[in-house]
Write a protein that holds these residues in place. Structure first.
Motif, PDB file in Angstrom:
ATOM      1  N   LEU A 249       0.848  -1.193   0.000  1.00 53.68           N
ATOM      2  CA  LEU A 249       0.000   0.000   0.000  1.00 53.68           C
ATOM      3  C   LEU A 249       0.879   1.237   0.000  1.00 53.68           C
ATOM      4  CD1 LEU A 249      -3.066  -0.311   2.421  1.00 53.68           C
ATOM      5  CD2 LEU A 249      -2.924  -0.740  -0.013  1.00 53.68           C
ATOM      6  N   THR A 250       0.444   2.241  -0.755  1.00 54.67           N
ATOM      7  CA  THR A 250       1.074   3.557  -0.681  1.00 54.67           C
ATOM      8  C   THR A 250       0.035   4.531  -0.153  1.00 54.67           C
ATOM      9  OG1 THR A 250       0.508   4.081  -2.976  1.00 54.67           O
ATOM     10  CG2 THR A 250       2.661   3.101  -2.579  1.00 54.67           C
ATOM     11  N   TYR A 251       0.485   5.441   0.703  1.00 52.01           N
ATOM     12  CA  TYR A 251      -0.389   6.437   1.331  1.00 52.01           C
ATOM     13  C   TYR A 251       0.177   7.823   1.067  1.00 52.01           C
ATOM     14  CZ  TYR A 251      -0.984   2.472   4.690  1.00 52.01           C
ATOM     15  OH  TYR A 251      -1.157   1.257   5.306  1.00 52.01           O
ATOM     16  N   LEU A 252      -0.645   8.711   0.543  1.00 52.14           N
ATOM     17  CA  LEU A 252      -0.317  10.126   0.529  1.00 52.14           C
ATOM     18  C   LEU A 252      -1.029  10.737   1.726  1.00 52.14           C
ATOM     19  CD1 LEU A 252      -0.810  10.943  -3.265  1.00 52.14           C
ATOM     20  CD2 LEU A 252       1.273  10.205  -2.087  1.00 52.14           C
ATOM     21  N   CYS A 253      -0.297  11.453   2.576  1.00 48.35           N
ATOM     22  CA  CYS A 253      -0.849  11.924   3.849  1.00 48.35           C
ATOM     23  C   CYS A 253      -0.798  13.442   3.942  1.00 48.35           C
ATOM     24  CB  CYS A 253      -0.075  11.322   5.023  1.00 48.35           C
ATOM     25  SG  CYS A 253      -0.029   9.519   5.020  1.00 48.35           S
ATOM     26  N   SER A 254      -1.804  14.021   4.594  1.00 46.67           N
ATOM     27  CA  SER A 254      -1.910  15.480   4.704  1.00 46.67           C
ATOM     28  C   SER A 254      -1.037  16.064   5.815  1.00 46.67           C
ATOM     29  CB  SER A 254      -3.367  15.887   4.943  1.00 46.67           C
ATOM     30  OG  SER A 254      -3.818  15.394   6.197  1.00 46.67           O
ATOM     31  N   THR A 255      -0.610  15.228   6.757  1.00 46.58           N
ATOM     32  CA  THR A 255       0.258  15.685   7.837  1.00 46.58           C
ATOM     33  C   THR A 255       1.338  14.646   8.078  1.00 46.58           C
ATOM     34  OG1 THR A 255      -1.182  14.659   9.504  1.00 46.58           O
ATOM     35  CG2 THR A 255      -1.547  17.006   9.029  1.00 46.58           C
ATOM     36  N   THR A 256       2.413  15.058   8.725  1.00 49.67           N
ATOM     37  CA  THR A 256       3.460  14.106   9.065  1.00 49.67           C
ATOM     38  C   THR A 256       3.051  13.306  10.298  1.00 49.67           C
ATOM     39  OG1 THR A 256       4.586  15.806  10.369  1.00 49.67           O
ATOM     40  CG2 THR A 256       5.307  15.515   8.084  1.00 49.67           C
ATOM     41  N   TYR A 257       3.735  12.201  10.490  1.00 52.75           N
ATOM     42  CA  TYR A 257       3.431  11.300  11.601  1.00 52.75           C
ATOM     43  C   TYR A 257       3.713  11.971  12.933  1.00 52.75           C
ATOM     44  CZ  TYR A 257       3.813   7.216  14.662  1.00 52.75           C
ATOM     45  OH  TYR A 257       3.667   6.306  15.690  1.00 52.75           O
ATOM     46  N   ASN A 258       2.741  11.919  13.825  1.00 53.02           N
ATOM     47  CA  ASN A 258       2.879  12.481  15.167  1.00 53.02           C
ATOM     48  C   ASN A 258       2.411  11.424  16.162  1.00 53.02           C
ATOM     49  OD1 ASN A 258       2.867  13.876  17.558  1.00 53.02           O
ATOM     50  ND2 ASN A 258       1.321  15.372  16.946  1.00 53.02           N
ATOM     51  N   PRO A 259       3.338  10.631  16.709  1.00 56.22           N
ATOM     52  CA  PRO A 259       2.920   9.510  17.565  1.00 56.22           C
ATOM     53  C   PRO A 259       2.068   9.915  18.763  1.00 56.22           C
ATOM     54  CG  PRO A 259       5.301   9.874  17.697  1.00 56.22           C
ATOM     55  CD  PRO A 259       4.799  10.710  16.569  1.00 56.22           C
ATOM     56  N   ALA A 260       2.268  11.131  19.278  1.00 55.47           N
ATOM     57  CA  ALA A 260       1.491  11.573  20.433  1.00 55.47           C
ATOM     58  C   ALA A 260       0.026  11.793  20.095  1.00 55.47           C
ATOM     59  CB  ALA A 260       2.093  12.855  21.012  1.00 55.47           C
ATOM     60  N   ALA A 261      -0.280  11.998  18.803  1.00 54.12           N
ATOM     61  CA  ALA A 261      -1.656  12.273  18.382  1.00 54.12           C
ATOM     62  C   ALA A 261      -2.302  11.095  17.663  1.00 54.12           C
ATOM     63  CB  ALA A 261      -1.682  13.504  17.472  1.00 54.12           C
ATOM     64  N   GLU A 262      -1.600   9.951  17.615  1.00 56.10           N
ATOM     65  CA  GLU A 262      -2.102   8.768  16.904  1.00 56.10           C
ATOM     66  C   GLU A 262      -2.798   7.818  17.874  1.00 56.10           C
ATOM     67  OE1 GLU A 262      -1.805   7.848  13.589  1.00 56.10           O
ATOM     68  OE2 GLU A 262      -0.988   9.808  13.100  1.00 56.10           O
ATOM     69  N   HIS A 263      -3.899   7.228  17.409  1.00 50.75           N
ATOM     70  CA  HIS A 263      -4.677   6.315  18.257  1.00 50.75           C
ATOM     71  C   HIS A 263      -5.147   5.110  17.446  1.00 50.75           C
ATOM     72  CE1 HIS A 263      -4.792   9.579  21.181  1.00 50.75           C
ATOM     73  NE2 HIS A 263      -5.175  10.376  20.200  1.00 50.75           N
ATOM     74  N   THR A 264      -5.653   4.125  18.159  1.00 46.60           N
ATOM     75  CA  THR A 264      -6.157   2.911  17.519  1.00 46.60           C
ATOM     76  C   THR A 264      -7.470   2.490  18.159  1.00 46.60           C
ATOM     77  OG1 THR A 264      -4.967   1.459  19.053  1.00 46.60           O
ATOM     78  CG2 THR A 264      -3.816   2.077  17.037  1.00 46.60           C
ATOM     79  N   VAL A 265      -8.257   1.774  17.363  1.00 48.72           N
ATOM     80  CA  VAL A 265      -9.422   1.042  17.859  1.00 48.72           C
ATOM     81  C   VAL A 265      -9.215  -0.402  17.433  1.00 48.72           C
ATOM     82  CG1 VAL A 265     -11.915   0.675  17.575  1.00 48.72           C
ATOM     83  CG2 VAL A 265     -11.009   3.000  17.820  1.00 48.72           C
ATOM     84  N   HIS A 266      -9.549  -1.337  18.298  1.00 47.45           N
ATOM     85  CA  HIS A 266      -9.286  -2.750  18.000  1.00 47.45           C
ATOM     86  C   HIS A 266     -10.029  -3.179  16.731  1.00 47.45           C
ATOM     87  CE1 HIS A 266      -8.457  -6.965  18.487  1.00 47.45           C
ATOM     88  NE2 HIS A 266      -7.732  -6.703  19.568  1.00 47.45           N
ATOM     89  N   PRO A 267      -9.306  -3.727  15.756  1.00 50.02           N
ATOM     90  CA  PRO A 267      -9.952  -4.096  14.494  1.00 50.02           C
ATOM     91  C   PRO A 267     -10.937  -5.258  14.609  1.00 50.02           C
ATOM     92  CG  PRO A 267      -7.677  -4.842  14.513  1.00 50.02           C
ATOM     93  CD  PRO A 267      -7.857  -3.977  15.723  1.00 50.02           C
ATOM     94  N   LEU A 268     -10.809  -6.058  15.682  1.00 50.37           N
ATOM     95  CA  LEU A 268     -11.711  -7.199  15.854  1.00 50.37           C
ATOM     96  C   LEU A 268     -12.820  -6.904  16.866  1.00 50.37           C
ATOM     97  CD1 LEU A 268      -9.082 -10.119  15.886  1.00 50.37           C
ATOM     98  CD2 LEU A 268     -10.141  -8.960  13.938  1.00 50.37           C
ATOM     99  N   ASP A 269     -13.016  -5.645  17.192  1.00 52.13           N
ATOM    100  CA  ASP A 269     -14.069  -5.244  18.128  1.00 52.13           C
ATOM    101  C   ASP A 269     -15.415  -5.764  17.623  1.00 52.13           C
ATOM    102  OD1 ASP A 269     -15.880  -3.998  19.789  1.00 52.13           O
ATOM    103  OD2 ASP A 269     -15.291  -1.960  19.271  1.00 52.13           O
TER     104      ASP A 269
END
Length: 199
Positions: free
Chosen positions: A130-150
């Protein structure tokens, strides 16, 4: 290039026109002007990412704090994936809903995912790229997840035993993320989108 909205506000599917002959083929896989026409503002390109996954790997559901969030334009130049967009914006009329689009090296579709939406995918082939074009650079402090198998989300991943990263496997459920206050607000996302349209 054909761009059509998906059933979740802020998500579009892009199908390029491919031109082939005995030498191979050519296509425009991204056009900032065509995308801006339908989205309402240009995609500010700040970072480009690439991931390579084995068959059965599930990555996501990932999202970033809004503002500024991180819009993504995603395509699959090698192999195949099922790409999933999840509406995690609290207050959205489609909150908790997900949509899936097959991205592969045959139809060469792409998806555009606006700020505030959750994103994940399942690799259908080995070396799915996969290739991703992103609007902002990676900021680990602002990144979150939701469990994909929820089970609340009930995403129908096409893998009998999905392989997850340690981070994704430890991610909270949608309900837990909402209770913790980490999910973006639908109103905040819409207000932020309006600022982009005014630039």
């Amino acid at each position: 290039m054909k761009i059509r909205p998906l059933g979740i506000e802020g998500a579009w599917e892009v199908t390029p026109q491919q031109h082939g002959d005995p030498r191979g083929l050519f296509l425009e896989w991204y056009r900032f002007d065509r995308l801006a026409e339908v989205v309402g503002h240009p995609l500010d390109l700040a970072q480009a990412n690439m991931s390579v996954s084995a068959a059965g790997v599930v990555r996501g559901i990932h999202f970033a704090d809004v503002p500024p969030g991180q819009a993504k334009y995603v395509t699959c130049p090698r192999g195949a994936v099922v790409d999933v967009i999840v509406d995690i914006r609290v207050g959205s009329p489609t909150f908790g809903r997900w949509e899936a689009v097959r991205l592969d090296d045959v139809d060469r579709r792409a998806v555009y995912i606006a700020e505030g939406l959750g994103h994940g995918f399942c690799a259908l082939t080995d070396d799915a790229t996969l290739t991703y074009l992103c609007s902002t650079t990676y900021n680990p402090a602002a990144e979150h997840t939701v469990h994909p198998l929820d089970p609340t989300l009930g995403i129908e991943w096409p893998a009998a035993a999905p392989t997850l990263s340690a981070r994704d496997d430890a991610a909270p459920s949608l309900d837990a993320a909402r209770a913790a206050g980490t999910l973006p607000s639908y109103d905040t996302c819409r207000e932020y989108t309006e600022t982009l349209r005014q630039e």
